[in-house]
Each structure stands twice: as structure tokens, then as C-alpha cells.
Design a protein around this motif. Structure first.
Motif, PDB file in Angstrom:
ATOM      1  N   PRO A   1      -0.200   3.698  -4.441  1.00  0.00           N
ATOM      2  CA  PRO A   1      -0.599   3.333  -5.806  1.00  0.00           C
ATOM      3  C   PRO A   1      -0.033   1.989  -6.236  1.00  0.00           C
ATOM      4  O   PRO A   1      -0.694   1.213  -6.926  1.00  0.00           O
ATOM      5  CB  PRO A   1      -0.039   4.489  -6.645  1.00  0.00           C
ATOM      6  CG  PRO A   1      -0.009   5.654  -5.711  1.00  0.00           C
ATOM      7  CD  PRO A   1       0.352   5.072  -4.373  1.00  0.00           C
ATOM      8  N   GLN A   2       1.207   1.696  -5.828  1.00  0.00           N
ATOM      9  CA  GLN A   2       1.807   0.410  -6.194  1.00  0.00           C
ATOM     10  C   GLN A   2       1.069  -0.748  -5.529  1.00  0.00           C
ATOM     11  O   GLN A   2       0.902  -1.815  -6.124  1.00  0.00           O
ATOM     12  CB  GLN A   2       3.288   0.376  -5.805  1.00  0.00           C
ATOM     13  CG  GLN A   2       3.969  -0.947  -6.128  1.00  0.00           C
ATOM     14  CD  GLN A   2       5.470  -0.906  -6.001  1.00  0.00           C
ATOM     15  OE1 GLN A   2       6.180  -0.738  -6.986  1.00  0.00           O
ATOM     16  NE2 GLN A   2       5.966  -1.043  -4.789  1.00  0.00           N
ATOM     17  N   PHE A   3       0.620  -0.551  -4.298  1.00  0.00           N
ATOM     18  CA  PHE A   3      -0.103  -1.605  -3.584  1.00  0.00           C
ATOM     19  C   PHE A   3      -1.394  -1.957  -4.318  1.00  0.00           C
ATOM     20  O   PHE A   3      -1.773  -3.130  -4.409  1.00  0.00           O
ATOM     21  CB  PHE A   3      -0.402  -1.154  -2.154  1.00  0.00           C
ATOM     22  CG  PHE A   3      -1.184  -2.157  -1.350  1.00  0.00           C
ATOM     23  CD1 PHE A   3      -0.637  -3.386  -1.020  1.00  0.00           C
ATOM     24  CD2 PHE A   3      -2.470  -1.873  -0.927  1.00  0.00           C
ATOM     25  CE1 PHE A   3      -1.356  -4.316  -0.276  1.00  0.00           C
ATOM     26  CE2 PHE A   3      -3.197  -2.790  -0.182  1.00  0.00           C
ATOM     27  CZ  PHE A   3      -2.632  -4.014   0.142  1.00  0.00           C
TER      28      PHE A   3
ATOM     29  N   SER B   1       5.521   9.358  -4.907  1.00  0.00           N
ATOM     30  CA  SER B   1       4.255   8.790  -4.434  1.00  0.00           C
ATOM     31  C   SER B   1       4.515   7.874  -3.246  1.00  0.00           C
ATOM     32  O   SER B   1       5.666   7.614  -2.872  1.00  0.00           O
ATOM     33  CB  SER B   1       3.553   8.005  -5.547  1.00  0.00           C
ATOM     34  OG  SER B   1       4.330   6.868  -5.932  1.00  0.00           O
ATOM     35  N   GLY B   2       3.454   7.360  -2.656  1.00  0.00           N
ATOM     36  CA  GLY B   2       3.547   6.354  -1.612  1.00  0.00           C
ATOM     37  C   GLY B   2       4.328   6.792  -0.388  1.00  0.00           C
ATOM     38  O   GLY B   2       4.235   7.951   0.060  1.00  0.00           O
ATOM     39  N   ILE B   3       5.096   5.872   0.171  1.00  0.00           N
ATOM     40  CA  ILE B   3       5.851   6.148   1.389  1.00  0.00           C
ATOM     41  C   ILE B   3       6.861   7.267   1.153  1.00  0.00           C
ATOM     42  O   ILE B   3       7.073   8.121   2.013  1.00  0.00           O
ATOM     43  CB  ILE B   3       6.564   4.871   1.875  1.00  0.00           C
ATOM     44  CG1 ILE B   3       5.535   3.812   2.300  1.00  0.00           C
ATOM     45  CG2 ILE B   3       7.494   5.179   3.044  1.00  0.00           C
ATOM     46  CD1 ILE B   3       6.131   2.449   2.615  1.00  0.00           C
TER      47      ILE B   3
ATOM     48  N   SER C   1      -1.602   3.107   6.425  1.00  0.00           N
ATOM     49  CA  SER C   1      -1.556   4.257   5.532  1.00  0.00           C
ATOM     50  C   SER C   1      -0.102   4.651   5.328  1.00  0.00           C
ATOM     51  O   SER C   1       0.759   4.414   6.195  1.00  0.00           O
ATOM     52  CB  SER C   1      -2.337   5.439   6.122  1.00  0.00           C
ATOM     53  OG  SER C   1      -1.656   5.966   7.254  1.00  0.00           O
ATOM     54  N   ALA C   2       0.186   5.255   4.185  1.00  0.00           N
ATOM     55  CA  ALA C   2       1.558   5.701   3.913  1.00  0.00           C
ATOM     56  C   ALA C   2       1.993   6.734   4.939  1.00  0.00           C
ATOM     57  O   ALA C   2       3.164   6.777   5.343  1.00  0.00           O
ATOM     58  CB  ALA C   2       1.643   6.269   2.502  1.00  0.00           C
TER      59      ALA C   2
END
Length: 267
Positions: free
Chosen positions: A190-192, A11-13, A214-215
Motif C-alpha cells: 500500500p505504501q508503494f 500491511s506490506g512486507i 511482491s511482498a
């Protein structure tokens, strides 16, 4: 064909980077703690970004456990060949004032963000040095450039990454291995979303004024930096100035932070 191993790749970056490398035709190994998000990420890379299923390998492991991440990366290499690019994107953030943060929470962030990166690098670096090729990409944070209220452990872990990256760069260049360290700002992941719910009011006063990236935008800048063989990868003028001219700029930023925090407390 390039083999890219990404910790925190579900997920994410990490997933955004995997998407960019998938478009470039790379083989991809994704590592994360939970299998369901990894399987979902793998399907997305095939369906949306044209990756071939046989060019994607997934492994579950906690980067904070050296033996676990070493074994997981070993299986990635067995499946798709030697690692050409390692991206250490796995991380955790649990904001809280230091007096309210448990020792376990403090230790968890240090072990995941800093030690987890070291464990992953150790698993690929000897082979990269032997082959005299490869690139290591560490994901630090803008919080690795300046201390933030409520982020004592997170900042410490990300500051440590910079020191590790600087020292390793000096050693790695002797073996033909590249090292990059990036300092992303707040990023829509999602972590943010979870972090925002726990962020102390004082931190929100100074950090909430900056719109998160944005990622995908962060990932594009990282890939561009790696392709340009840049050691430091910054995002925006403020982080660039902190990174390059920190001792001169930081007192002014601290002054602004202190005033903003005092106002938020009605002082």
C-alpha cells in the motif's frame, strides 16, 4: 514456541512476514500506528494462515517515539513471552527533490526509518543478550545501497541502517544474538502505491524500469535468509552487486542514471 515481534506488521512486507511465521506456528506481536489495520491483519492471520487468536498480540505505537515503542514491546513480551525474532519493518517514504522537501518531511523519514528501528532494537536487545539467543531483522532498502534522485532523506535513513546493522552485528555475535539486514527492491505494498503517485519523474525514469517484487516474495527471501543466519539479504543480481561490490559498480550505475535523467529533461 517462537515469539516474533514485527513493527509495521499491519500491511506490506511486515504482514507478509507475519503470514509466513504464522504458518510455522509462531506467536506473533504486530505493532503499527493504527488499530483498525492491525485488527484486520490479526483476523486475516487466523482465518487464512491458521494462527490461533491467543497467539497474536497487537499494539499501536509510533516507532519514532522511543517511550511509545518501548512500552508497546514491553506489553508484547508480557503477553506472549520474550522476543525471539524482531523484525523492524515500519517505515515511511515521501519522495521529493531536496529543495522541495520540507524539514519536517526529511526529519519524519529519518526518525521513522532509522531512529524507529534503533528504538525497537533497544527494547529487545538487552534481554536477547542476557538470554544469549534471538535474532534481529532490519528492513533497509535497495535505496540504502545507492542514492536515488528525489530520495535524499529516504536514502540517508536506509544507508544509516546498514551502518547500524554492521556495527551491531559485531557486538551482538559476542552475546549469541543474530543480526540480519535486508535490501528489498520496489515492493508491491500500500505504501508503494502512495509513493508512486509522488515519485519525481527523474526517479521514475531510473526506478520504473525494474518490475516491483511482491511482498510475499520479499518475505520468503527474508525468512530464508534468517533461517540461514545470513547477515546481508539481497534481492536480484543488481542489488547483490551493489551491496558486495558497490565502490566498483556504483560509478557505472551513476553514469547510467545521470544519462537517463538528462534524457528525461530533454538535455
Amino acid at each position: 514456541m517462537t515469539h516474533v515481534i514485527i513493527t509495521g506488521g499491519s500491511s506490506g512486507i511486515g504482514l507478509a512476514l507475519a503470514s509466513l511465521y504464522a504458518v510455522r506456528g509462531a506467536r506473533l506481536s504486530l505493532i503499527a500506528r493504527s488499530r483498525d489495520p492491525l485488527e484486520l491483519a490479526a483476523r486475516k492471520l487466523v482465518a487464512k494462515y491458521g494462527a490461533r487468536a491467543e497467539d497474536i498480540h497487537i499494539e499501536t505505537a509510533d516507532v519514532a517515539r522511543e517511550e511509545a515503542i518501548d512500552s508497546a514491546i514491553g506489553r508484547c513480551v508480557e503477553a506472549l513471552g520474550p522476543c525471539d525474532v524482531l523484525v523492524t519493518s515500519a517505515g515511511v517514504v515521501e519522495p521529493a527533490p531536496f529543495e522541495d522537501m520540507s524539514s519536517a518531511a526529511f526529519r519524519r523519514q529519518m526518525e521513522t526509518n532509522f531512529s524507529g528501528t534503533v528504538h525497537a532494537v533497544r527494547a529487545v536487545y538487552p534481554d536477547m543478550a542476557r538470554r544469549r539467543t534471538g535474532h534481529i531483522v532490519m528492513i533497509s532498502s535497495g535505496s540504502g545501497l545507492i542514492g536515488i534522485y528525489g530520495y535524499t532523506s529516504y536514502c540517508a535513513s536506509k544507508f544509516a541502517l546498514r551502518g547500524f546493522a554492521e556495527a551491531l552485528r559485531s557486538e551482538a555475535r559476542c552475546h549469541g544474538v543474530g543480526v540480519s539486514v535486508s535490501f528489498p527492491p520496489d515492493t508491491e505494498t500500500p505504501q508503494f502505491e502512495r509513493e508512486i503517485a509522488e515519485r519525481p519523474r527523474e526517479a521514475s525514469v531510473v526506478m520504473g524500469a525494474v518490475r516491483p517484487w511482491s511482498a510475499e516474495a520479499v518475505a520468503r527471501k527474508i525468512v530464508k535468509g534468517v533461517e540461514g543466519k545470513r547477515f546481508e539479504i539481497y534481492f536480484g543480481l543488481t542489488l547483490f552487486l551493489l551491496g558486495r561490490f558497490g565502490p566498483a559498480v556504483r560509478p557505472l550505475v551513476d553514469w547510467w542514471f545521470d544519462r537517463a535523467i538528462a534524457r528525461s529533461r530533454g538535455r
